[in-house]
Design an enzyme around this catalytic site. Structure first.
Site, mmCIF file in Angstrom:
data_model
loop_
_atom_site.group_PDB
_atom_site.id
_atom_site.type_symbol
_atom_site.label_atom_id
_atom_site.label_comp_id
_atom_site.label_asym_id
_atom_site.label_seq_id
_atom_site.Cartn_x
_atom_site.Cartn_y
_atom_site.Cartn_z
ATOM 1 N N SER A 131 13.953 3.420 -10.181
ATOM 2 C CA SER A 131 13.063 4.458 -9.656
ATOM 3 C C SER A 131 12.901 5.615 -10.627
ATOM 4 C CB SER A 131 13.669 4.976 -8.349
ATOM 5 O OG SER A 131 13.107 6.219 -7.999
ATOM 6 N N TYR A 156 20.216 8.566 -3.473
ATOM 7 C CA TYR A 156 19.269 7.457 -3.696
ATOM 8 C C TYR A 156 19.091 7.230 -5.202
ATOM 9 C CZ TYR A 156 14.804 5.099 -4.355
ATOM 10 O OH TYR A 156 13.818 4.239 -4.786
HETATM 11 N N1 LIG Z 1 7.448 2.709 -3.026
HETATM 12 C C1 LIG Z 1 7.806 3.501 -4.022
HETATM 13 O O1 LIG Z 1 7.134 4.495 -4.331
HETATM 14 C C2 LIG Z 1 9.044 3.208 -4.834
HETATM 15 C C3 LIG Z 1 9.327 4.039 -5.930
HETATM 16 C C4 LIG Z 1 10.470 3.780 -6.688
HETATM 17 C C5 LIG Z 1 11.289 2.718 -6.364
HETATM 18 N N2 LIG Z 1 11.007 1.939 -5.274
HETATM 19 C C6 LIG Z 1 11.903 0.828 -4.973
HETATM 20 O O2 LIG Z 1 11.143 -0.359 -4.872
HETATM 21 C C7 LIG Z 1 11.736 -1.251 -3.921
HETATM 22 C C8 LIG Z 1 10.717 -1.627 -2.873
HETATM 23 O O3 LIG Z 1 10.255 -0.433 -2.235
HETATM 24 P P1 LIG Z 1 9.220 -0.417 -1.043
HETATM 25 O O4 LIG Z 1 8.407 0.805 -1.188
HETATM 26 O O5 LIG Z 1 8.574 -1.746 -0.934
HETATM 27 O O6 LIG Z 1 10.228 -0.187 0.185
HETATM 28 P P2 LIG Z 1 10.291 -0.872 1.628
HETATM 29 O O7 LIG Z 1 11.310 -0.096 2.400
HETATM 30 O O8 LIG Z 1 8.919 -1.014 2.182
HETATM 31 O O9 LIG Z 1 10.849 -2.315 1.318
HETATM 32 C C9 LIG Z 1 12.217 -2.637 1.212
HETATM 33 C C10 LIG Z 1 12.507 -3.829 2.109
HETATM 34 O O10 LIG Z 1 13.871 -4.165 1.935
HETATM 35 C C11 LIG Z 1 14.441 -4.469 3.188
HETATM 36 N N3 LIG Z 1 15.874 -4.150 3.120
HETATM 37 C C12 LIG Z 1 16.437 -2.920 3.082
HETATM 38 N N4 LIG Z 1 17.773 -3.032 3.015
HETATM 39 C C13 LIG Z 1 18.032 -4.369 3.019
HETATM 40 C C14 LIG Z 1 19.230 -5.125 2.971
HETATM 41 N N5 LIG Z 1 20.438 -4.540 2.942
HETATM 42 N N6 LIG Z 1 19.137 -6.484 2.974
HETATM 43 C C15 LIG Z 1 17.930 -7.100 3.016
HETATM 44 N N7 LIG Z 1 16.763 -6.429 3.088
HETATM 45 C C16 LIG Z 1 16.829 -5.078 3.077
HETATM 46 C C17 LIG Z 1 13.713 -3.612 4.197
HETATM 47 O O11 LIG Z 1 13.718 -4.193 5.500
HETATM 48 C C18 LIG Z 1 12.312 -3.527 3.600
HETATM 49 O O12 LIG Z 1 11.440 -4.467 4.194
HETATM 50 C C19 LIG Z 1 12.946 -0.499 -3.375
HETATM 51 O O13 LIG Z 1 14.066 -0.909 -4.107
HETATM 52 C C20 LIG Z 1 12.633 0.949 -3.659
HETATM 53 O O14 LIG Z 1 13.797 1.717 -3.758
HETATM 54 C C21 LIG Z 1 9.892 2.158 -4.511
#
Ligand SMILES: NC(=O)c1ccc[n+]([C@@H]2O[C@H](COP(=O)([O-])OP(=O)(O)OC[C@H]3O[C@@H](n4cnc5c(N)ncnc54)[C@H](O)[C@@H]3O)[C@@H](O)[C@H]2O)c1
Length: 339
Positions: A131, A156
């Site tokens: 991130s 985080y």
């Molecule tokens: N969206 C953003 O702007 C952004 C920015 C930087 C990093 N990220 C990272 O990208 C990745 C995806 O983000 P996103 O926006 O799709 O988030 P999101 O929360 O929509 O998707 C994450 C998914 O992981 C599942 N999950 C959470 N903990 C879990 C566990 N212990 N076991 C199995 N499944 C689990 C959740 O149910 C969810 O569906 C994450 O790692 C997030 O930290 C996202």
């Protein structure tokens, strides 16, 4: 890579995971999706995404929590994926101030289970979500993967930095090719209800005021979901390799003598929060009632991605501006929620 073995995507019912799965499935690839379906945000949105993925015959889904070591290990051995893309995580900066243990469980223990699973299943490439928040207190812009990033401002962010460090040890000890992708504020259709664009859209349509942090002077390098998916798809097909020029006396944080890589994926064009709100107002055809607030603890005032390493490795850099991406989000939102 031959890609005769399937691709395992964790967090498949999440925002980014859903879009990546959809893209790979439409390209005819075999995808195994994994998600715990937790209730951090509206479970119906996750179910609706999953229902779409299940329409593809080349998709298989397993509801497993990353913290379930035995089931993760068994899944990796039975599915035998060529590539693993780890997107499952406890996301959200602000939530980590009140629920720190969820981050240790999913992002540290869970990620360790993925690393162990990949090692024993001889996975050809592990790509995982990091991130932009790991740049924390740094004001050296644009953020470069070649600069150090050791001052996270939230648990985080610390958990994402820890993922990069953990991945490096597996690349070094076991030769596991790993690539960490630092995503910058991703938005688009099917987006996350805990993120600003979603919260603003809901409130403006309901005629409620919106909380605008840092008095609207926040800058974010917003990245449209299609650019993220394109970046992941290109990166995952190029397993990380050792950098022959890497020097232990002047270590580059983004590469290594082990098969380890870090890239930023960001819009490469920061937008002021006030400007984002204007674009959103235009797309909605309504004015926002702004409640100006100070910067929140854990938040960084600005992000700006240097994407040169991504471009060198893949020939691609994000290109969709908020003026195109925000109206697409609004169109999806109105249709999905029938407003
Ligand atoms: N969206 C953003 O702007 C952004 C920015 C930087 C990093 N990220 C990272 O990208 C990745 C995806 O983000 P996103 O926006 O799709 O988030 P999101 O929360 O929509 O998707 C994450 C998914 O992981 C599942 N999950 C959470 N903990 C879990 C566990 N212990 N076991 C199995 N499944 C689990 C959740 O149910 C969810 O569906 C994450 O790692 C997030 O930290 C996202």
């Amino acid at each position: 890579m031959t890609l005769t073995r399937p691709i395992l995507i964790t967090g498949a019912a999440g925002f980014i995971g859903f879009h990546l799965c959809q893209r790979l499935l439409a390209d005819g690839r075999q995808v195994v999706g994994l998600d715990s379906m937790n209730e951090y945000y509206d479970i119906n949105l996750k179910r609706a995404r999953l229902a779409r993925l299940k329409e593809f015959p080349n998709f298989r889904f397993d509801q497993i929590d990353l913290t379930d070591r035995d089931r993760i290990s068994a899944l990796l051995l039975s599915a035998n994926p060529e590539i693993v893309v780890n997107l499952a995580a406890q996301a959200g900066v602000r939530h980590s101030l009140t629920n720190p243990h969820a981050y240790a469980e999913s992002n540290l223990t869970g990620f360790l289970n993925i690393l162990e699973g990949c090692r024993h299943a001889s996975v050809g490439h592990l790509v995982y979500a990091s991130s932009s928040s790991i740049y924390g207190g740094s004001t050296r812009m644009p953020f470069s993967v070649h600069d150090s990033a050791d001052h996270p401002l939230s648990l985080y962010a610390a958990s994402k930095k820890a993922n990069e460090l953990m991945a490096h040890t597996y690349s070094h000890l076991f030769g596991l090719p790993t690539t960490g992708l630092r995503f910058f504020t991703v938005y688009g259709p099917w987006g996350r209800p805990d993120m600003a664009l979603f919260i603003f859209t809901r409130a403006i349509l309901a005629g409620e005021p919106i909380d605008v942090f840092n008095y609207g002077n926040m800058q974010r390098d917003f990245t449209y979901i299609d650019d993220i998916v394109e970046g992941i798809d290109r990166v995952m097909q190029q397993p990380a390799t050792a950098n022959p020029q890497w020097k232990s006396a002047a270590p580059d944080p983004a590469t290594s003598s082990a098969p380890f890589r870090i890239h930023n994926i960001g819009g490469n064009s920061p937008v002021q929060l006030n400007r984002l709100i204007e674009v959103l107002e235009d797309a909605l055809g309504r004015k926002a009632n702004r409640n100006l607030m100070p910067l929140q603890p854990g938040d960084v005032p600005a992000t700006f991605a240097d994407v040169s390493s991504l471009e060198e490795a893949t020939g691609f850099k994000p290109k969709i501006p908020v003026e195109i991406g925000v109206p697409r989000f609004v169109e999806w939102y109105r249709e999905f929620y029938r407003v």
